[in-house]
Motif scaffolding. Structure first.
Motif, PDB file in Angstrom:
ATOM      1  N   ASN A  48       0.827  -1.211   0.000  1.00 34.36           N
ATOM      2  CA  ASN A  48       0.000   0.000   0.000  1.00 34.36           C
ATOM      3  C   ASN A  48       0.860   1.259   0.000  1.00 34.36           C
ATOM      4  OD1 ASN A  48      -2.593  -1.097  -0.134  1.00 34.36           O
ATOM      5  ND2 ASN A  48      -2.687  -1.427   2.078  1.00 34.36           N
ATOM      6  N   THR A  49       1.992   1.212   0.715  1.00 35.55           N
ATOM      7  CA  THR A  49       2.904   2.357   0.721  1.00 35.55           C
ATOM      8  C   THR A  49       3.443   2.607  -0.681  1.00 35.55           C
ATOM      9  OG1 THR A  49       3.559   1.888   3.014  1.00 35.55           O
ATOM     10  CG2 THR A  49       5.033   3.288   1.726  1.00 35.55           C
ATOM     11  N   VAL A  50       3.869   1.546  -1.354  1.00 36.13           N
ATOM     12  CA  VAL A  50       4.378   1.682  -2.724  1.00 36.13           C
ATOM     13  C   VAL A  50       3.291   2.211  -3.654  1.00 36.13           C
ATOM     14  CG1 VAL A  50       5.249   0.413  -4.717  1.00 36.13           C
ATOM     15  CG2 VAL A  50       6.144  -0.092  -2.440  1.00 36.13           C
ATOM     16  N   LYS A  51       2.097   1.637  -3.572  1.00 35.04           N
ATOM     17  CA  LYS A  51       0.996   2.057  -4.444  1.00 35.04           C
ATOM     18  C   LYS A  51       0.659   3.529  -4.234  1.00 35.04           C
ATOM     19  CE  LYS A  51      -2.571  -0.737  -4.517  1.00 35.04           C
ATOM     20  NZ  LYS A  51      -2.849  -0.830  -5.968  1.00 35.04           N
ATOM     21  N   ARG A  52       0.716   3.972  -2.995  1.00 32.51           N
ATOM     22  CA  ARG A  52       0.426   5.376  -2.682  1.00 32.51           C
ATOM     23  C   ARG A  52       1.461   6.299  -3.325  1.00 32.51           C
ATOM     24  NH1 ARG A  52       1.226   5.065   2.659  1.00 32.51           N
ATOM     25  NH2 ARG A  52      -0.751   3.970   2.842  1.00 32.51           N
ATOM     26  N   LEU A  53       2.730   5.929  -3.241  1.00 35.15           N
ATOM     27  CA  LEU A  53       3.802   6.790  -3.729  1.00 35.15           C
ATOM     28  C   LEU A  53       3.865   6.836  -5.256  1.00 35.15           C
ATOM     29  CD1 LEU A  53       6.613   5.894  -1.180  1.00 35.15           C
ATOM     30  CD2 LEU A  53       5.181   7.942  -1.225  1.00 35.15           C
ATOM     31  N   ARG A  54       3.347   5.815  -5.924  1.00 33.32           N
ATOM     32  CA  ARG A  54       3.421   5.765  -7.383  1.00 33.32           C
ATOM     33  C   ARG A  54       2.644   6.900  -8.048  1.00 33.32           C
ATOM     34  NH1 ARG A  54       1.519   0.344  -9.673  1.00 33.32           N
ATOM     35  NH2 ARG A  54       2.943   0.758 -11.413  1.00 33.32           N
ATOM     36  N   LYS A  55       1.757   7.557  -7.309  1.00 34.65           N
ATOM     37  CA  LYS A  55       1.002   8.670  -7.892  1.00 34.65           C
ATOM     38  C   LYS A  55       1.850   9.937  -8.012  1.00 34.65           C
ATOM     39  CE  LYS A  55      -3.495   6.960  -6.391  1.00 34.65           C
ATOM     40  NZ  LYS A  55      -4.740   7.240  -5.648  1.00 34.65           N
ATOM     41  N   LEU A  56       2.981   9.965  -7.302  1.00 39.80           N
ATOM     42  CA  LEU A  56       3.878  11.126  -7.364  1.00 39.80           C
ATOM     43  C   LEU A  56       5.258  10.791  -7.912  1.00 39.80           C
ATOM     44  CD1 LEU A  56       3.275  12.963  -3.945  1.00 39.80           C
ATOM     45  CD2 LEU A  56       2.328  13.561  -6.177  1.00 39.80           C
ATOM     46  N   ILE A  57       5.665   9.527  -7.788  1.00 38.18           N
ATOM     47  CA  ILE A  57       7.059   9.146  -8.034  1.00 38.18           C
ATOM     48  C   ILE A  57       7.108   7.986  -9.031  1.00 38.18           C
ATOM     49  CG2 ILE A  57       9.173   8.299  -6.928  1.00 38.18           C
ATOM     50  CD1 ILE A  57       8.005   9.551  -4.289  1.00 38.18           C
ATOM     51  N   PRO A  58       7.946   8.084 -10.066  1.00 38.22           N
ATOM     52  CA  PRO A  58       8.058   6.971 -11.013  1.00 38.22           C
ATOM     53  C   PRO A  58       8.546   5.695 -10.328  1.00 38.22           C
ATOM     54  CG  PRO A  58       9.155   8.956 -11.850  1.00 38.22           C
ATOM     55  CD  PRO A  58       8.815   9.227 -10.420  1.00 38.22           C
ATOM     56  N   ASP A  59       8.098   4.551 -10.831  1.00 33.57           N
ATOM     57  CA  ASP A  59       8.468   3.267 -10.219  1.00 33.57           C
ATOM     58  C   ASP A  59       9.971   3.110 -10.072  1.00 33.57           C
ATOM     59  OD1 ASP A  59       5.812   2.555 -10.073  1.00 33.57           O
ATOM     60  OD2 ASP A  59       5.833   1.393 -11.924  1.00 33.57           O
ATOM     61  N   ASN A  80       5.212  -7.716  -7.486  1.00 29.35           N
ATOM     62  CA  ASN A  80       3.804  -7.883  -7.823  1.00 29.35           C
ATOM     63  C   ASN A  80       3.092  -6.559  -8.069  1.00 29.35           C
ATOM     64  OD1 ASN A  80       3.892 -10.678  -7.702  1.00 29.35           O
ATOM     65  ND2 ASN A  80       3.326 -10.768  -5.543  1.00 29.35           N
ATOM     66  N   ILE A  81       3.695  -5.467  -7.635  1.00 33.29           N
ATOM     67  CA  ILE A  81       3.167  -4.129  -7.942  1.00 33.29           C
ATOM     68  C   ILE A  81       3.723  -3.653  -9.276  1.00 33.29           C
ATOM     69  CG2 ILE A  81       2.986  -1.737  -7.160  1.00 33.29           C
ATOM     70  CD1 ILE A  81       1.472  -3.722  -5.399  1.00 33.29           C
ATOM     71  N   ALA A  82       5.034  -3.726  -9.435  1.00 29.55           N
ATOM     72  CA  ALA A  82       5.701  -3.357 -10.699  1.00 29.55           C
ATOM     73  C   ALA A  82       7.045  -4.067 -10.718  1.00 29.55           C
ATOM     74  CB  ALA A  82       5.889  -1.841 -10.802  1.00 29.55           C
ATOM     75  N   ALA A  83       7.344  -4.756 -11.810  1.00 28.56           N
ATOM     76  CA  ALA A  83       8.531  -5.610 -11.875  1.00 28.56           C
ATOM     77  C   ALA A  83       9.819  -4.845 -11.611  1.00 28.56           C
ATOM     78  CB  ALA A  83       8.595  -6.311 -13.237  1.00 28.56           C
ATOM     79  N   CYS A  84       9.912  -3.603 -12.094  1.00 29.15           N
ATOM     80  CA  CYS A  84      11.160  -2.853 -11.956  1.00 29.15           C
ATOM     81  C   CYS A  84      11.489  -2.518 -10.508  1.00 29.15           C
ATOM     82  CB  CYS A  84      11.130  -1.588 -12.811  1.00 29.15           C
ATOM     83  SG  CYS A  84       9.966  -0.339 -12.253  1.00 29.15           S
ATOM     84  N   LEU A  85      10.485  -2.532  -9.639  1.00 32.64           N
ATOM     85  CA  LEU A  85      10.727  -2.221  -8.232  1.00 32.64           C
ATOM     86  C   LEU A  85      11.655  -3.243  -7.577  1.00 32.64           C
ATOM     87  CD1 LEU A  85       7.091  -1.224  -7.226  1.00 32.64           C
ATOM     88  CD2 LEU A  85       9.059   0.310  -7.228  1.00 32.64           C
ATOM     89  N   ALA A  86      11.634  -4.454  -8.073  1.00 32.89           N
ATOM     90  CA  ALA A  86      12.480  -5.506  -7.489  1.00 32.89           C
ATOM     91  C   ALA A  86      13.955  -5.166  -7.601  1.00 32.89           C
ATOM     92  CB  ALA A  86      12.189  -6.842  -8.159  1.00 32.89           C
ATOM     93  N   ASP A  87      14.331  -4.377  -8.612  1.00 31.16           N
ATOM     94  CA  ASP A  87      15.740  -4.004  -8.799  1.00 31.16           C
ATOM     95  C   ASP A  87      16.194  -2.947  -7.801  1.00 31.16           C
ATOM     96  OD1 ASP A  87      15.954  -5.717 -10.995  1.00 31.16           O
ATOM     97  OD2 ASP A  87      15.249  -4.182 -12.386  1.00 31.16           O
ATOM     98  N   ASN A  88      15.251  -2.327  -7.111  1.00 30.63           N
ATOM     99  CA  ASN A  88      15.584  -1.236  -6.193  1.00 30.63           C
ATOM    100  C   ASN A  88      15.433  -1.637  -4.727  1.00 30.63           C
ATOM    101  OD1 ASN A  88      16.176   0.458  -8.286  1.00 30.63           O
ATOM    102  ND2 ASN A  88      14.332   1.711  -8.126  1.00 30.63           N
ATOM    103  N   VAL A  89      15.498  -2.933  -4.448  1.00 32.82           N
ATOM    104  CA  VAL A  89      15.427  -3.398  -3.067  1.00 32.82           C
ATOM    105  C   VAL A  89      16.846  -3.612  -2.545  1.00 32.82           C
ATOM    106  CG1 VAL A  89      14.685  -5.256  -1.530  1.00 32.82           C
ATOM    107  CG2 VAL A  89      13.174  -4.474  -3.372  1.00 32.82           C
ATOM    108  N   TYR A  90      17.170  -2.952  -1.450  1.00 25.20           N
ATOM    109  CA  TYR A  90      18.476  -3.064  -0.803  1.00 25.20           C
ATOM    110  C   TYR A  90      18.280  -3.741   0.556  1.00 25.20           C
ATOM    111  CZ  TYR A  90      20.370   0.193  -4.253  1.00 25.20           C
ATOM    112  OH  TYR A  90      20.781   0.780  -5.422  1.00 25.20           O
ATOM    113  N   ALA A  91      19.281  -4.500   0.965  1.00 27.98           N
ATOM    114  CA  ALA A  91      19.178  -5.230   2.228  1.00 27.98           C
ATOM    115  C   ALA A  91      20.388  -4.941   3.106  1.00 27.98           C
ATOM    116  CB  ALA A  91      19.058  -6.728   1.967  1.00 27.98           C
TER     117      ALA A  91
END
Length: 315
Positions: A48-59, A80-91
């Motif tokens: 839900n946080t990601v979905k909310r931010l997508r209205k202002l910020i590109p994936d 599952n929200i947008a495939a490109c988001l998986a590339d921006n996950v840091y651990a």
């Protein structure tokens, strides 16, 4: 008529998704923290946080930082929200509080876009009045562009002792944005009541907006060790970061490590239907109630019970 909010390639987001949410135990635990749970809806709090931010910020400009234990679950959920988001996950290989996490990703963003406007967002909050949230972010952005760090100050609805407070001072040069006087730790009940009566105290929701290179500039001034390590980290392959390297970071929250050092801070007061699901009491207040004021989730049989939170899941 509602405002139309549009994405802007100069905007970036850092989502903090590494907490364990132990106050919601046993529902939330280390292997299954609250931000990854679907608490009464189709999507998890993180989604839900990601979905909310997508209205202002590109994936492609949305960055998520978590820990090693949760990395693959986070990747799966944002994919599952947008495939490109998986590339921006840091651990993080080990937790060192919020300042190293934010500094690392801000250093990464600064390499690509030094003048990027960066928002920092927890992944475990409920925001029911999204238009008010977007308006507040745009005001915070205006404040950030005047060489400040802006915060969202949640207009309190009760004398809560569960949150830290932001004490606002006079008006800033940006319309509807106030200067920050000081941060206040979680108060006792009587003090919280006085804050509510005064009207210039706001809950600190942990949402910040700043320009990337300005953040790095003040980080270098006040926390040079964290600055140096963040820059070095941004030049490494993030998958190869070791516990030994990451443990070099001082364990600091962004509030203690940076915000309380700064002379120029702004706050945007906002009523956005905000709930921090930090414990079972906040869960109860968030959930809809039946005629007996019970908050019920799952297959539950209630016999003459009132004002309870009743939660059941399939085994």
């Amino acid at each position: 008529m509602k405002n139309e909010f549009k994405t802007d390639s100069s905007r970036y987001a850092i989502i903090l998704a590494g907490g364990s949410g132990t106050r919601l135990w046993p529902l939330s635990r280390l292997s299954r923290p609250k931000q990854l749970l679907k608490l009464g809806g189709e999507f998890s709090l993180l989604q839900n946080t990601v979905k909310r931010l997508r209205k202002l910020i590109p994936d492609e400009n949305i960055y998520i930082i978590t820990n090693e234990d949760q990395r693959y679950e986070v990747i799966g959920q944002v994919y599952n929200i947008a495939a490109c988001l998986a590339d921006n996950v840091y651990a993080e290989p080990v937790g060192r509080n919020t300042l190293p996490a934010i500094s690392w990703l801000t250093a990464e963003i600064t390499k690509k876009s030094p003048k990027a406007v960066v928002g920092v967002f927890p992944s475990d909050q409920v925001i029911q009045k999204e238009e008010n949230f977007y308006q507040a972010i745009l005001k915070a952005e205006q404040g950030a562009l005047t060489n400040n760090i802006s915060l969202l100050g949640i207009i309190p609805t009760s004398p809560s002792t569960s949150y830290g407070y932001i004490h606002a001072a006079d008006k800033s040069e940006v319309e509807d944005v106030l200067n920050v006087n000081k941060f206040v730790e979680k108060p006792d009940v009587e003090t919280a009541k006085s804050y509510l009566e005064q009207g210039n105290y706001f809950w600190n929701g942990g949402i910040f907006v700043f320009v990337a290179d300005f953040f790095m500039e003040v980080l270098k001034k006040y926390q040079p060790e964290t600055f140096d390590l963040s820059v070095e980290l941004s030049q490494m392959n993030s998958d190869l970061v070791t516990k030994e390297f990451y443990n070099q970071f001082p364990s600091l929250s962004i509030d203690y490590g940076l915000m309380e050092e700064l002379q120029r801070l702004l706050v945007v007061p906002v009523d956005m239907g905000w709930t921090d699901l930090g414990g079972w009491d906040s869960m109860y207040h968030y959930m809809p109630k039946d005629s007996n004021d019970n908050a019920v989730s799952g297959d539950v049989l209630s016999l003459e019970s009132q004002k309870n939170l009743l939660w059941s899941e399939d085994s």
